[in-house]
Design a protein around this motif. Structure first.
Motif, PDB file in Angstrom:
ATOM      1  N   UNK A 129       0.282  -0.991   0.082  1.00  0.00           N
ATOM      2  CA  UNK A 129       0.126  -0.335  -0.233  1.00  0.00           C
ATOM      3  C   UNK A 129       1.057   1.569  -0.062  1.00  0.00           C
ATOM      4  N   UNK A 130       1.982   1.211   0.677  1.00  0.00           N
ATOM      5  CA  UNK A 130       2.736   2.697   0.843  1.00  0.00           C
ATOM      6  C   UNK A 130       3.440   2.878  -0.652  1.00  0.00           C
TER       7      UNK A 130
ATOM      8  N   UNK B   5       2.718  23.482  -9.955  1.00  0.00           N
ATOM      9  CA  UNK B   5       1.691  23.325  -8.976  1.00  0.00           C
ATOM     10  C   UNK B   5       0.534  22.617  -9.172  1.00  0.00           C
ATOM     11  N   UNK B   6       0.729  21.624  -8.293  1.00  0.00           N
ATOM     12  CA  UNK B   6       0.762  20.913  -6.810  1.00  0.00           C
ATOM     13  C   UNK B   6       2.585  20.671  -7.017  1.00  0.00           C
ATOM     14  N   UNK B   7       3.220  19.898  -5.740  1.00  0.00           N
ATOM     15  CA  UNK B   7       4.159  19.507  -5.900  1.00  0.00           C
ATOM     16  C   UNK B   7       4.229  18.105  -6.381  1.00  0.00           C
ATOM     17  N   UNK B   8       4.683  17.559  -6.581  1.00  0.00           N
ATOM     18  CA  UNK B   8       4.371  16.152  -7.061  1.00  0.00           C
ATOM     19  C   UNK B   8       5.422  15.380  -5.973  1.00  0.00           C
ATOM     20  N   UNK B   9       6.475  15.468  -5.501  1.00  0.00           N
ATOM     21  CA  UNK B   9       6.774  15.123  -4.478  1.00  0.00           C
ATOM     22  C   UNK B   9       6.382  15.325  -2.851  1.00  0.00           C
ATOM     23  N   UNK B  10       5.902  16.263  -2.308  1.00  0.00           N
ATOM     24  CA  UNK B  10       4.669  16.696  -1.341  1.00  0.00           C
ATOM     25  C   UNK B  10       3.247  15.423  -2.212  1.00  0.00           C
ATOM     26  N   UNK B  11       2.550  15.619  -2.712  1.00  0.00           N
ATOM     27  CA  UNK B  11       2.322  14.661  -3.615  1.00  0.00           C
ATOM     28  C   UNK B  11       1.963  12.877  -2.715  1.00  0.00           C
ATOM     29  N   UNK B  12       3.082  12.598  -3.062  1.00  0.00           N
ATOM     30  CA  UNK B  12       3.962  11.403  -2.926  1.00  0.00           C
ATOM     31  C   UNK B  12       3.594  10.962  -1.077  1.00  0.00           C
ATOM     32  N   UNK B  13       4.339  12.047  -1.452  1.00  0.00           N
ATOM     33  CA  UNK B  13       4.764  12.248   0.758  1.00  0.00           C
ATOM     34  C   UNK B  13       3.317  12.265   1.654  1.00  0.00           C
ATOM     35  N   UNK B  14       2.151  13.000   1.117  1.00  0.00           N
ATOM     36  CA  UNK B  14       0.812  13.138   1.764  1.00  0.00           C
ATOM     37  C   UNK B  14       0.768  11.638   1.586  1.00  0.00           C
ATOM     38  N   UNK B  15      -0.165  10.527   0.084  1.00  0.00           N
ATOM     39  CA  UNK B  15      -0.636  10.042   0.417  1.00  0.00           C
ATOM     40  C   UNK B  15       0.216   8.705   1.144  1.00  0.00           C
ATOM     41  N   UNK B  16       1.661   8.151   0.563  1.00  0.00           N
ATOM     42  CA  UNK B  16       2.336   7.710   1.631  1.00  0.00           C
ATOM     43  C   UNK B  16       2.104   7.764   2.354  1.00  0.00           C
ATOM     44  N   UNK B  17       2.594   8.649   3.067  1.00  0.00           N
ATOM     45  CA  UNK B  17       2.436   9.264   4.730  1.00  0.00           C
ATOM     46  C   UNK B  17       0.578   8.618   5.895  1.00  0.00           C
ATOM     47  N   UNK B  18      -0.035   9.018   4.701  1.00  0.00           N
ATOM     48  CA  UNK B  18      -1.162   8.573   5.254  1.00  0.00           C
ATOM     49  C   UNK B  18      -1.509   7.027   5.396  1.00  0.00           C
ATOM     50  N   UNK B  19      -0.968   6.620   4.217  1.00  0.00           N
ATOM     51  CA  UNK B  19      -0.985   5.007   4.054  1.00  0.00           C
ATOM     52  C   UNK B  19      -0.181   4.591   5.873  1.00  0.00           C
ATOM     53  N   UNK B  20       0.538   5.259   6.385  1.00  0.00           N
ATOM     54  CA  UNK B  20       1.622   4.711   6.978  1.00  0.00           C
ATOM     55  C   UNK B  20       0.262   4.856   8.097  1.00  0.00           C
ATOM     56  N   UNK B  21       0.185   6.345   8.360  1.00  0.00           N
ATOM     57  CA  UNK B  21      -0.295   6.197   9.226  1.00  0.00           C
ATOM     58  C   UNK B  21      -1.808   5.319   9.736  1.00  0.00           C
TER      59      UNK B  21
ATOM     60  N   UNK C 248      -6.012  11.577  -2.327  1.00  0.00           N
ATOM     61  CA  UNK C 248      -5.748  10.638  -2.829  1.00  0.00           C
ATOM     62  C   UNK C 248      -5.648   8.841  -1.036  1.00  0.00           C
ATOM     63  N   UNK C 249      -4.741   8.548  -0.417  1.00  0.00           N
ATOM     64  CA  UNK C 249      -4.846   7.667   0.448  1.00  0.00           C
ATOM     65  C   UNK C 249      -6.078   7.715   0.888  1.00  0.00           C
TER      66      UNK C 249
END
Length: 541
Positions: free
Chosen positions: A346-347, A426-442, A510-511
């Motif tokens: 998932x991450x 806009x938006x930052x791709x790195x930020x979108x990935x980090x936002x999605x994958x961190x949400x999965x981890x949480x 997304x996540x």
């Protein structure tokens, strides 16, 4: 149980096989299988119907969500010369203004989606646009990329944009200052004071002002607690049959690029850089903005959160989410579901879906210019070549004086010789990935778990020092990881703070919808995913 023709599936759905067609089909299946040895609560036919219903229900849930609007900042219609919009790799004049005919073909390609027109877009050099047709892609799980919306980004002439440009200038000036020295270094002290003067700066503050403890940090819960860099960048990574020590290649101090106007213009036209990054030795822990910027220069899409997942797994079962159905099982452990295999899947799975959402906004909605392009506008205004409507608050910033004194231009010094990637800001791709994958981890791990033996990098990055202070939780350090990843790109000069802030939230959306699609796919007694959003609210999916 497996022979019942009426079977109650997961979540109360009734699968009815008592009709003539299904009975005949079931009979054929049974005769064809012969000595079929499969067991389970459902017959093959019932299982097929259940699988269909789960997929159909997930698709219907997505279809029935309200259709969002897609607002933009209006700069593209406001400025005939397109100074507020991304145009890198297209041909430009001596002022760095895009060739309008080329830009119109670019827009025609995006409007029609015609692959042949994309091939007809004029380029100014040899560099190519970064996958604009990715903005049309569909996917088979989670939200459709066109079904998510974002806040309107800053306009070209706003104080908000001016403050973000000042922050990027200061980020360039302080790249070599160790995070551990922010409280005492004259440059970071001056940067905090200077940013505090802007009437619409949207970074974190203490008592209404930017301080060295909030400088270049994120706005998420946990971002202001403890060291600047997340523990997930410092902890050793268990990687199969070896352990990865998180020391990395570090560029030499002062290694900045694109401060010459001719080179800046060449890069806007899509020419290759004529210089490269020089690396220091030995390998170092991330200790300053330059190190962090280089980490997010060459990382693969989900690298940061994959390694965070591996670190979290090393903490054992206490770090798992309390809702994990196997924590209190007497006979079973999780693996394919609610265990290592699912966490790692998932991450990584969330990363590309986050990019699809980002690419739709980048190319088909926003088309926001990069900071390096805005730096060219600042240069041309201050040399008298243009009178662009840049907000006057930017010209009061001490950062501009320092930049000109050091480089002889007002261009934004870049950490990468090629500058920004060849897609809009806009938006930052790195930020979108980090936002999605961190949400999965949480969703899968215990956000309240306190990370053991926290550390901070020494000023030279050679060693790790013990950290003693407020406890660092998994939730806070995951948020900090997401902010480090996104703001690291700002410190390199390739993004704005608004790209980062909004990108994190888009990825989070997304996540959440990926988890929504999967919540009804499990056999275990499971009460839903619980997680804390970036705005601090707790949700159950």
């Amino acid at each position: 149980m497996g022979q019942n023709s009426n079977q109650k599936g997961k979540n109360g759905r009734i699968i009815n096989c008592k009709n003539e067609i299904h009975e005949k089909e079931a009979a054929n299946i049974n005769s064809n299988l012969g000595k079929h040895s499969g067991i389970g609560p459902l017959t093959p036919l019932q299982r097929r119907e259940e699988a269909f219903q789960i997929r159909q229900n997930a698709a219907q849930f997505q279809r029935d969500l309200p259709l969002p609007g897609h607002p933009c900042n209006g700069d593209e219609n406001l400025y005939a010369n397109k100074i507020g919009n991304f145009s890198k790799t297209l041909p430009h004049n001596k002022l760095g203004e895009v060739d309008i005919d080329a830009y119109n073909i670019f827009i025609q390609a995006l409007t029609t989606g015609n692959p042949d027109i994309f091939e007809a877009i004029p380029l100014g050099g040899i560099m190519k646009l970064a996958n604009p047709q990715g903005s049309y892609a569909y996917d088979l799980m989670g939200p459709d990329s066109h079904h998510l919306t974002m806040l309107v980004p800053p306009t070209f002439s706003s104080v908000w944009r001016a403050s973000e440009m000042a922050e990027d200038y200061w980020g360039a000036l302080t790249r070599d200052v160790a995070f551990i020295n922010y409280d005492t270094n004259p440059l970071t002290i001056e940067a905090a004071a200077d940013l505090s003067k802007f009437s619409d700066f949207r970074g974190p503050k203490q008592d209404g002002v930017v301080t060295t403890k909030t400088l270049f940090r994120g706005n998420l819960p946990g971002d202001l607690v403890g060291p600047y860099i997340s523990q997930f960048f410092y902890k050793d990574i268990p990687f199969g049959n070896k352990t990865v020590i998180q020391r990395y290649n570090s560029p030499v101090c002062g290694n900045n690029f694109m401060v010459s106007y001719d080179k800046w213009l060449d890069i806007q036209n899509g020419e290759l850089p004529n210089s490269s990054i020089t690396f220091d030795s030995p390998l170092r822990y991330i200790r300053n903005g330059r190190d962090l910027g280089q980490w997010v220069h060459v990382d693969f899409t989900y690298q940061s959160t994959l390694t965070a997942c591996l670190v979290l797994l090393s903490f054992g079962s206490r770090a798992l989410d309390p809702q994990n159905p196997y924590l209190n099982s007497r006979t079973q452990d999780g693996f394919v579901t609610f265990g290592t295999a699912q966490f790692l899947d998932f991450v990584t799975k969330a990363a590309r879906l986050a990019l699809e959402a980002a690419w739709f906004q980048k190319f088909l909605v926003q088309r926001v210019l990069r900071p390096e392009a805005f730096g060219g506008c600042v240069q041309n205004n201050l040399t008298g070549a243009t009178t662009y409507p840049i907000n006057k608050e930017l010209f009061k910033s001490n950062a501009l004086t320092k930049i000109f004194s050091k480089y002889g231009t007002y261009l934004l010094p870049m950490a990468y010789p090629e500058g920004s990637p060849n897609h809009p800001a806009y938006p930052a791709g790195h930020a979108c990935i980090a936002g999605a994958c961190v949400t999965i981890l949480k969703a899968f791990f215990n956000e309240s778990f306190i990370i053991p033996d926290p550390v901070v990098a020494s000023a030279d990055g050679i060693s790790l020092l013990p950290y003693s202070g407020e406890a660092l939780t998994v939730g806070g350090e995951l948020n900090k990881l997401a902010s480090n990843i996104s703001i690291g790109r700002n410190l390199a000069g390739v993004h704005w703070r608004s790209d980062s802030n909004s990108g994190l939230k888009l990825g989070e959306s997304v996540a959440i919808q990926i988890l929504q699609d999967y919540k009804n796919t499990y056999n275990e007694n499971f009460n839903g995913f619980t997680l804390t959003k970036f705005d601090g609210t707790t949700i159950i999916i």
